[in-house]
Design an enzyme around this catalytic site. Sequence first.
Site, PDB file in Angstrom:
ATOM      1  N   ALA A  28       0.818  -1.207   0.000  1.00  0.00           N
ATOM      2  CA  ALA A  28       0.000   0.000   0.000  1.00  0.00           C
ATOM      3  C   ALA A  28       0.854   1.261   0.000  1.00  0.00           C
ATOM      4  O   ALA A  28       0.514   2.248  -0.659  1.00  0.00           O
ATOM      5  CB  ALA A  28      -0.938   0.000   1.201  1.00  0.00           C
ATOM      6  N   THR A  29       1.977   1.255   0.696  1.00  0.00           N
ATOM      7  CA  THR A  29       2.805   2.467   0.746  1.00  0.00           C
ATOM      8  C   THR A  29       3.233   2.877  -0.666  1.00  0.00           C
ATOM      9  O   THR A  29       3.135   4.048  -1.040  1.00  0.00           O
ATOM     10  CB  THR A  29       4.046   2.234   1.628  1.00  0.00           C
ATOM     11  OG1 THR A  29       3.599   1.897   2.950  1.00  0.00           O
ATOM     12  CG2 THR A  29       4.916   3.467   1.700  1.00  0.00           C
ATOM     13  N   ASN A  84      -6.557   2.775  10.417  1.00  0.00           N
ATOM     14  CA  ASN A  84      -5.804   1.612  10.899  1.00  0.00           C
ATOM     15  C   ASN A  84      -5.714   1.539  12.415  1.00  0.00           C
ATOM     16  O   ASN A  84      -5.476   0.472  12.968  1.00  0.00           O
ATOM     17  CB  ASN A  84      -4.395   1.621  10.294  1.00  0.00           C
ATOM     18  CG  ASN A  84      -3.754   2.977  10.348  1.00  0.00           C
ATOM     19  OD1 ASN A  84      -4.269   3.944   9.782  1.00  0.00           O
ATOM     20  ND2 ASN A  84      -2.632   3.072  11.032  1.00  0.00           N
ATOM     21  N   GLN A  88      -7.027  -1.045   5.059  1.00  0.00           N
ATOM     22  CA  GLN A  88      -7.629  -1.758   6.195  1.00  0.00           C
ATOM     23  C   GLN A  88      -9.039  -2.246   5.895  1.00  0.00           C
ATOM     24  O   GLN A  88      -9.561  -3.092   6.608  1.00  0.00           O
ATOM     25  CB  GLN A  88      -7.676  -0.836   7.429  1.00  0.00           C
ATOM     26  CG  GLN A  88      -6.312  -0.470   7.975  1.00  0.00           C
ATOM     27  CD  GLN A  88      -5.630  -1.623   8.721  1.00  0.00           C
ATOM     28  OE1 GLN A  88      -6.248  -2.649   9.037  1.00  0.00           O
ATOM     29  NE2 GLN A  88      -4.346  -1.471   8.985  1.00  0.00           N
ATOM     30  N   SER A 122      -3.458  -3.889   0.260  1.00  0.00           N
ATOM     31  CA  SER A 122      -2.200  -4.558   0.565  1.00  0.00           C
ATOM     32  C   SER A 122      -2.465  -5.990   1.011  1.00  0.00           C
ATOM     33  O   SER A 122      -3.370  -6.238   1.818  1.00  0.00           O
ATOM     34  CB  SER A 122      -1.520  -3.782   1.694  1.00  0.00           C
ATOM     35  OG  SER A 122      -0.278  -4.360   2.012  1.00  0.00           O
ATOM     36  N   ALA A 123      -1.662  -6.930   0.506  1.00  0.00           N
ATOM     37  CA  ALA A 123      -1.923  -8.348   0.791  1.00  0.00           C
ATOM     38  C   ALA A 123      -1.762  -8.703   2.266  1.00  0.00           C
ATOM     39  O   ALA A 123      -2.528  -9.495   2.812  1.00  0.00           O
ATOM     40  CB  ALA A 123      -0.991  -9.224  -0.056  1.00  0.00           C
ATOM     41  N   HIS A 124      -0.765  -8.095   2.925  1.00  0.00           N
ATOM     42  CA  HIS A 124      -0.458  -8.592   4.278  1.00  0.00           C
ATOM     43  C   HIS A 124      -1.474  -8.190   5.332  1.00  0.00           C
ATOM     44  O   HIS A 124      -1.396  -8.633   6.481  1.00  0.00           O
ATOM     45  CB  HIS A 124       0.968  -8.216   4.688  1.00  0.00           C
ATOM     46  CG  HIS A 124       1.176  -6.802   5.128  1.00  0.00           C
ATOM     47  ND1 HIS A 124       1.206  -6.456   6.464  1.00  0.00           N
ATOM     48  CD2 HIS A 124       1.382  -5.669   4.443  1.00  0.00           C
ATOM     49  CE1 HIS A 124       1.440  -5.142   6.564  1.00  0.00           C
ATOM     50  NE2 HIS A 124       1.554  -4.649   5.348  1.00  0.00           N
ATOM     51  N   THR A 149       9.985  -6.240 -12.796  1.00  0.00           N
ATOM     52  CA  THR A 149       9.494  -7.616 -12.957  1.00  0.00           C
ATOM     53  C   THR A 149       8.429  -7.909 -11.908  1.00  0.00           C
ATOM     54  O   THR A 149       8.629  -7.624 -10.717  1.00  0.00           O
ATOM     55  CB  THR A 149      10.670  -8.599 -12.808  1.00  0.00           C
ATOM     56  OG1 THR A 149      11.619  -8.294 -13.825  1.00  0.00           O
ATOM     57  CG2 THR A 149      10.210 -10.044 -12.948  1.00  0.00           C
ATOM     58  N   CYS A 153       3.651   1.004  12.274  1.00  0.00           N
ATOM     59  CA  CYS A 153       4.673   1.749  11.536  1.00  0.00           C
ATOM     60  C   CYS A 153       5.294   2.831  12.406  1.00  0.00           C
ATOM     61  O   CYS A 153       6.374   3.311  12.116  1.00  0.00           O
ATOM     62  CB  CYS A 153       4.070   2.389  10.307  1.00  0.00           C
ATOM     63  SG  CYS A 153       3.228   1.182   9.307  1.00  0.00           S
TER      64      CYS A 153
HETATM   65  C1  LIG Z   1      -4.278   2.453   6.416  1.00  0.00           C
HETATM   66  C2  LIG Z   1      -2.942   1.975   5.954  1.00  0.00           C
HETATM   67  N1  LIG Z   1      -2.385   2.512   4.869  1.00  0.00           N
HETATM   68  C3  LIG Z   1      -1.184   2.102   4.415  1.00  0.00           C
HETATM   69  C4  LIG Z   1      -0.456   1.133   5.048  1.00  0.00           C
HETATM   70  C5  LIG Z   1       0.859   0.694   4.500  1.00  0.00           C
HETATM   71  O1  LIG Z   1       0.731  -0.569   3.916  1.00  0.00           O
HETATM   72  P1  LIG Z   1       1.971  -1.452   3.441  1.00  0.00           P
HETATM   73  O2  LIG Z   1       2.510  -2.086   4.673  1.00  0.00           O
HETATM   74  O3  LIG Z   1       1.376  -2.442   2.480  1.00  0.00           O
HETATM   75  O4  LIG Z   1       2.947  -0.551   2.768  1.00  0.00           O
HETATM   76  C6  LIG Z   1      -0.985   0.555   6.202  1.00  0.00           C
HETATM   77  C7  LIG Z   1      -0.218  -0.448   6.967  1.00  0.00           C
HETATM   78  O5  LIG Z   1       0.120  -0.245   8.104  1.00  0.00           O
HETATM   79  C8  LIG Z   1      -2.264   0.977   6.660  1.00  0.00           C
HETATM   80  O6  LIG Z   1      -2.824   0.446   7.748  1.00  0.00           O
END
Ligand SMILES: Cc1ncc(COP(=O)(O)O)c(C=O)c1O
Length: 381
Positions: free
Chosen positions: A74-75, A154, A182, A202-204, A243, A329
């Site tokens: 996502a970042t 989040n 989220q 984001s997958a994780h 890639t 984070c």
């Molecule tokens: C709302 C939100 N945006 C962005 C991110 C960043 O995601 P990623 O870890 O996939 O870069 C997070 C992850 O903590 C999130 O909760």
Amino acid sequence: MLKLPVYLDNNATTPVDPEVLQAMLPYFTEHFGNAASRNHSFGWVAEEAVTQAREQVAQLIHAAPSEIVFTSGATEAINLAMKGVYEMYSTKGNHIITCATEHKAVLDTCKHLERSGAELTCLEVNREGIIDLNLLKAAIRPNTVLISIMTANNETGVLQPVKEIGAIAKQHEIIFFTDATQAAGKIPVDVQSDNIDLLCLSAHKIYGPKGAGALYVRRKNPRVRLAAQIDGGGHEKGMRSGTLNVPGIVALGKSCALGMQKMDEESKRIGGLRDQLEKSLLQLNNVAVNGNRVHRLPNVTNLSFAGIPGNRLLTEISRTIAVSSGSACTSANPEPSHVLKAMGAADDLAKSSIRFGLGRFTTQEEIEYAVETVKKILQNL
Ligand SMILES: Cc1ncc(COP(=O)(O)O)c(C=O)c1O
């Protein structure tokens, strides 16, 4: 048998679902091809898998497969969306609207753009964490090029009125980006009905691996164009070269498919456990929920424990239960949560707040353990 420690930090990251792992594994070994290899079957097999994943991601958010750009998470998708719009639409304007409770990936990208000449409006939220649509309307200027408001927070799980924001953006012909990292896979997300132009996931966060994500980029009504932030071989329609991470993309696709399939049942079950945890802890003195309790993700509760030293509370709970204060984070950073502060919490209260994030593998037994453990800790503090 209860296994310790208990994991209640599913908004930081989730374990990979065994079904997702099974789906991705062959793409490390026998199907290791480069999806861009056009002249042999190794490439074709990889490309076919990527095509299927693109469909799965698109389905989850009611997009077309051609509107999905795979990223490392996502970042990266946020950086591509915001910097990409800012650069591409520079002749139209330089004003961006966002809100105070966004993830740092959005807020720090905004700061970066400000240093490059962007004008920024950062909307306040009310005590429940929700923006005021009238303030949004009032903030719009002729040179506004982007509105960036997240779907779900989040730290608190609070949902913004995305549909209404989409309608306002559409009416003013401003591009609307929402960080749905989220929300996607946990609650229904629909880029069509909500007039969303750009959306990241984001997958994780949805039982996939770290390092895979996607950006939805609207192709019709209007067609959104982005300046690439990573140049190279022209992958992903030139918007994101490099890639493709085929196993990660396959996993993201599978995570989205499972998310869709399990959403109703899971939000009932997990929501029920969350409510049970919340109800039990709210019976204690000086415990309160941070954020709106209706417009919220089903899996999370952010609770403040007034008068309890936050660092001690977190240390004690963390002995056997993985939770967090603020987002993962920023957890290396002892500052109180910018989200809770934006909602009007004093520093002390923000510091003595804990996020409990439940997930697919959370059990009733674990919630009962968490309730008893937190109660005991509070008695001792
Ligand atoms: C709302 C939100 N945006 C962005 C991110 C960043 O995601 P990623 O870890 O996939 O870069 C997070 C992850 O903590 C999130 O909760």
